[in-house]
Design a protein around this motif. Structure first.
Motif, PDB file in Angstrom:
ATOM      1  N   ARG A 157       0.798  -1.198   0.088  1.00 42.84           N
ATOM      2  CA  ARG A 157      -0.010   0.066  -0.093  1.00 42.84           C
ATOM      3  C   ARG A 157       0.597   1.294  -0.040  1.00 42.84           C
ATOM      4  NH1 ARG A 157      -5.358  -0.971   1.805  1.00 42.84           N
ATOM      5  NH2 ARG A 157      -5.923  -3.040   2.141  1.00 42.84           N
ATOM      6  N   ALA A 178      -9.719  -0.582  12.115  1.00 45.22           N
ATOM      7  CA  ALA A 178     -10.305  -0.132  10.529  1.00 45.22           C
ATOM      8  C   ALA A 178     -11.744  -0.543  10.398  1.00 45.22           C
ATOM      9  CB  ALA A 178      -9.402  -0.756   9.549  1.00 45.22           C
ATOM     10  N   ARG A 226     -13.380   0.509   7.032  1.00 45.90           N
ATOM     11  CA  ARG A 226     -13.392   0.251   5.695  1.00 45.90           C
ATOM     12  C   ARG A 226     -11.926   0.836   5.152  1.00 45.90           C
ATOM     13  NH1 ARG A 226     -16.674   3.987   4.539  1.00 45.90           N
ATOM     14  NH2 ARG A 226     -18.527   2.676   4.603  1.00 45.90           N
ATOM     15  N   TRP A 227     -11.315  -0.104   4.455  1.00 47.02           N
ATOM     16  CA  TRP A 227      -9.878   0.048   4.345  1.00 47.02           C
ATOM     17  C   TRP A 227      -9.700  -0.650   2.819  1.00 47.02           C
ATOM     18  CZ3 TRP A 227      -5.167  -1.086   7.777  1.00 47.02           C
ATOM     19  CH2 TRP A 227      -3.976  -0.660   7.161  1.00 47.02           C
ATOM     20  N   ARG A 228      -9.640   0.233   1.736  1.00 46.75           N
ATOM     21  CA  ARG A 228      -9.842  -0.245   0.289  1.00 46.75           C
ATOM     22  C   ARG A 228      -8.266  -0.261  -0.055  1.00 46.75           C
ATOM     23  NH1 ARG A 228     -14.506   2.586  -0.043  1.00 46.75           N
ATOM     24  NH2 ARG A 228     -16.499   1.437  -0.554  1.00 46.75           N
ATOM     25  N   ASP A 248      -5.369   2.133  -0.715  1.00 46.54           N
ATOM     26  CA  ASP A 248      -5.136   3.140   0.248  1.00 46.54           C
ATOM     27  C   ASP A 248      -4.249   2.944   1.588  1.00 46.54           C
ATOM     28  OD1 ASP A 248      -7.242   4.534  -0.841  1.00 46.54           O
ATOM     29  OD2 ASP A 248      -8.725   4.013   0.320  1.00 46.54           O
ATOM     30  N   PRO A 280      -6.943   3.656   6.740  1.00 44.43           N
ATOM     31  CA  PRO A 280      -8.411   3.129   6.277  1.00 44.43           C
ATOM     32  C   PRO A 280      -9.197   4.306   5.984  1.00 44.43           C
ATOM     33  CG  PRO A 280      -7.361   2.034   8.498  1.00 44.43           C
ATOM     34  CD  PRO A 280      -6.286   2.906   8.139  1.00 44.43           C
ATOM     35  N   SER A 281     -10.254   4.376   5.507  1.00 50.71           N
ATOM     36  CA  SER A 281     -10.927   5.482   5.198  1.00 50.71           C
ATOM     37  C   SER A 281     -11.811   5.761   6.121  1.00 50.71           C
ATOM     38  CB  SER A 281     -11.515   5.475   3.632  1.00 50.71           C
ATOM     39  OG  SER A 281     -12.280   4.200   3.537  1.00 50.71           O
ATOM     40  N   ALA A 282     -12.362   4.786   7.050  1.00 51.13           N
ATOM     41  CA  ALA A 282     -13.323   4.652   7.994  1.00 51.13           C
ATOM     42  C   ALA A 282     -12.723   4.041   9.349  1.00 51.13           C
ATOM     43  CB  ALA A 282     -14.630   4.321   7.721  1.00 51.13           C
ATOM     44  N   TRP A 283     -13.229   4.737  10.499  1.00 57.05           N
ATOM     45  CA  TRP A 283     -12.422   3.929  11.685  1.00 57.05           C
ATOM     46  C   TRP A 283     -13.467   3.787  12.779  1.00 57.05           C
ATOM     47  CZ3 TRP A 283      -6.888   3.675  12.159  1.00 57.05           C
ATOM     48  CH2 TRP A 283      -6.244   4.497  11.053  1.00 57.05           C
TER      49      TRP A 283
END
Length: 586
Positions: free
Chosen positions: A146, A351, A353-355, A358, A361-364
């Motif tokens: 990543r 985490a 959301r972790w695409r 990236d 994570p985009s959301a914790w």
């Protein structure tokens, strides 16, 4: 009166008997050996007999080679043995090379002194948690990929590369190297104080030898005999590890130890005979590898004597700089991998959301922790009480044995040290099945007593190694002065020796606690599936697809030993807060 004081200052052979009382330490060494060696001997016998067909409970009433013929007919056996050899020997060689390079190149640096402070946290991390963290780091969708994607690699999707679970066990070898490096460094640091390394280096430097050459020619030959047994233990563990092999090693076929565990838990009970034969094969593999290593020692010694006689001094600045970099960079890289793996575990546990690709994570969220709270509490409670019980019993036995040394005036010889290392030199799978058979016959199978006893087999050696040097190094004049003032041996122990040794005792207890937390196979076999620990749950979840749940258990597993080490540092500081001379330790 003067003659009596002189006799007292020398210390009687048995102070308690001289005082007319009972010496509670006298039976402790025998009791320790019995608790220690009897289950190992019975376990080896309980594995060896089924390996040749004798297990009446399953219908095996004649000795023969049928289990071995069935073992040799198993598909993938040769590849499993090869994977074990590549990962085990490769990891041990790599870790030892890193230790030698670091000590030779960096022994004069600040890093050499500071790294000692970092070893305890890394040593505390259980093997399964370290393996899971490393998998999160080096996987095709891991933190390293990543960080390099897409700007450096162009990867918009994870690459189709087997960086984890590769068929040759290279990821497993890397994980073992990262995990065993702190242990070997700690053993080497302890050995350096016993060989007067500073005096040897000053003499060699005065004769014109460069820093690295001086260390290799004068210190290494003296240190190596002291770390030989830790090296053998590292080799035996690396060849027979199960939890790290499940996480990082290949799956079809896996390493030999993992294959044997599968056979032991196969629904077809006839596979128990094949598993026993496989366990004996694993034992033979470890013995052969240690013998090969011993042959390598002799060859290296012969080549080393020629190198010593050649007289090269390696005193140039360029050579010293190269040696410093050769020791510093790989060691820091390995330590950094371990720390980064723990960071990856912490990130995945939080985490939501972790695409890919990236970096973060985009959301914790703490939702993963909330959902697993019930199972985490049950497994954590089991892990906690078993570790506390095993560490407490081991500490009591070790203190009793060391106190017996002080009162009897005799230190055990080299053979006792080999007995101490015996559970670490033998593959766990080679005798734990037999221990389970013994527990069944005694009616202890699946009970808490068998579970703690099984953990004790592996906790006690580490507690002894962590405490013995400090206990023996305590100035005996403190005790003699107390005896001259009328104190008995028990009062000397409780009022003088133990308070002064509170720091190493707390550290030894933390080491024992961490070792117990990390045990996978002892919990699996002795618990008979009735006790779920954080380690068994984390390894079971490693085959699943939800990294967030896996990270929660791995982080909790790593957190418990770290808290134990923090408590081991805080407790002496609090107890010594009004005793300035004790704050630096005994």
């Amino acid at each position: 009166m003067g003659a009596a004081l002189r006799r007292l200052s020398r210390g009687p052979a048995s102070p308690a008997l001289a005082a007319g009382g009972l010496d509670w330490t006298r039976p402790v060494p025998v009791l320790t050996l019995a608790l220690f060696l009897l289950p190992i001997g019975a376990g080896l016998l309980g594995t060896l007999l089924p390996a040749f067909g004798w297990l009446p409970a399953l219908g095996g009433e004649t000795l023969g080679l049928a289990p071995w013929r069935a073992l040799l007919a198993q598909p993938g056996l040769a590849q499993a043995v090869l994977v074990s050899l590549v990962s085990g020997l490769g990891a041990t060689l790599a870790a030892f090379a890193l230790v030698v390079a670091f000590c030779a190149g960096c022994h004069r640096s600040r890093l050499f002194r500071r790294l000692r402070l970092l070893l305890a946290p890394l040593l505390a991390v259980p093997h399964a948690a370290m393996a899971i963290g490393l998998a999160f780091l080096i996987a095709p969708s891991g933190l390293i990929a990543r960080g390099l994607s897409p700007w450096a690699t162009g990867w918009a999707l994870p690459p189709d590369v087997a960086t984890v679970n590769d068929p040759w066990g290279l990821a497993l070898a890397l994980g073992l190297t990262v995990k065993e490096l702190p242990f070997l460094l700690l053993m080497t640091f302890g050995a350096l104080g016993q060989v007067r390394a500073a005096e040897r280096l000053r003499t060699a430097r005065a004769l014109g030898y460069g820093p690295a050459t001086a260390w290799l020619k004068t210190v290494l030959p003296a240190v190596y005999p002291l770390i030989r047994l830790p090296l053998y233990a590292t080799l035996a563990f690396s060849l027979s590890v199960v939890d790290m092999a499940i996480v990082l090693g290949p799956a079809t076929p896996p390493s030999l130890a993992v294959l044997v565990v599968r056979w032991f838990y196969d629904p077809d009970l006839s596979q128990r005979f094949v598993a026993a034969a496989g366990a004996v094969l694993q034992l033979g593999l470890v013995v052969a590898a240690i013998a090969l290593w011993a042959v390598g020692e002799r060859l290296a010694a012969a080549l080393g004597r020629r190198w010593l006689a050649a007289g090269g001094r390696g005193a140039g600045r360029a050579g010293a700089r190269v040696a410093d970099l050769a020791g510093r960079v790989p060691t820091l890289f390995a330590v950094g991998l371990g720390a980064a793996g723990l960071l990856a575990v912490a990130l995945w546990s939080l985490a939501w959301r972790w695409r890919y690709p990236d970096l973060l994570p985009s959301a914790w969220s703490l939702e993963s922790w909330r959902r697993q709270a019930g199972g985490l509490a049950d497994a954590g409670a089991t892990t906690l009480w078993v570790a506390v019980a095993a560490a407490a019993v081991a500490l009591l036995l070790v203190v009793g044995c060391l106190e017996r040394e002080q009162r009897g005036g005799r230190r055990p010889g080299r053979g006792a040290l080999w007995l101490l290392y015996l559970p670490l030199l033998l593959p766990q799978i080679a005798f734990l099945f037999g221990v389970q058979v013994l527990a069944v016959r005694l009616g202890l199978d699946g009970g808490w007593l068998a579970l703690v006893w099984c953990h004790l087999l592996f906790v006690l050696p580490y507690v002894f190694l962590a405490l013995a040097d400090a206990y023996r190094a305590l100035d005996p004049r403190f005790g003699r002065a107390a005896r001259c003032l009328g104190a008995g041996p028990e009062r000397v122990l409780w009022r003088i020796r133990l308070p002064m040794l509170l720091r190493p005792i707390a550290f030894a207890a933390a080491v024992g606690f961490a070792v117990s937390v990390a045990q996978y196979l002892p919990t699996l076999f002795a618990g008979a599936g009735r006790f779920a620990s954080l380690t068994t749950e984390a390894v079971a979840l490693a085959a699943g697809g939800d990294r967030r749940v896996l990270a929660v258990y791995a982080f909790a597993q790593a957190l418990l030993p770290l808290l134990a080490f923090l408590l081991a540092m805080a407790l002496p500081a609090w107890a010594y807060r009004r005793r300035r001379s004790f704050r630096a330790g005994p």
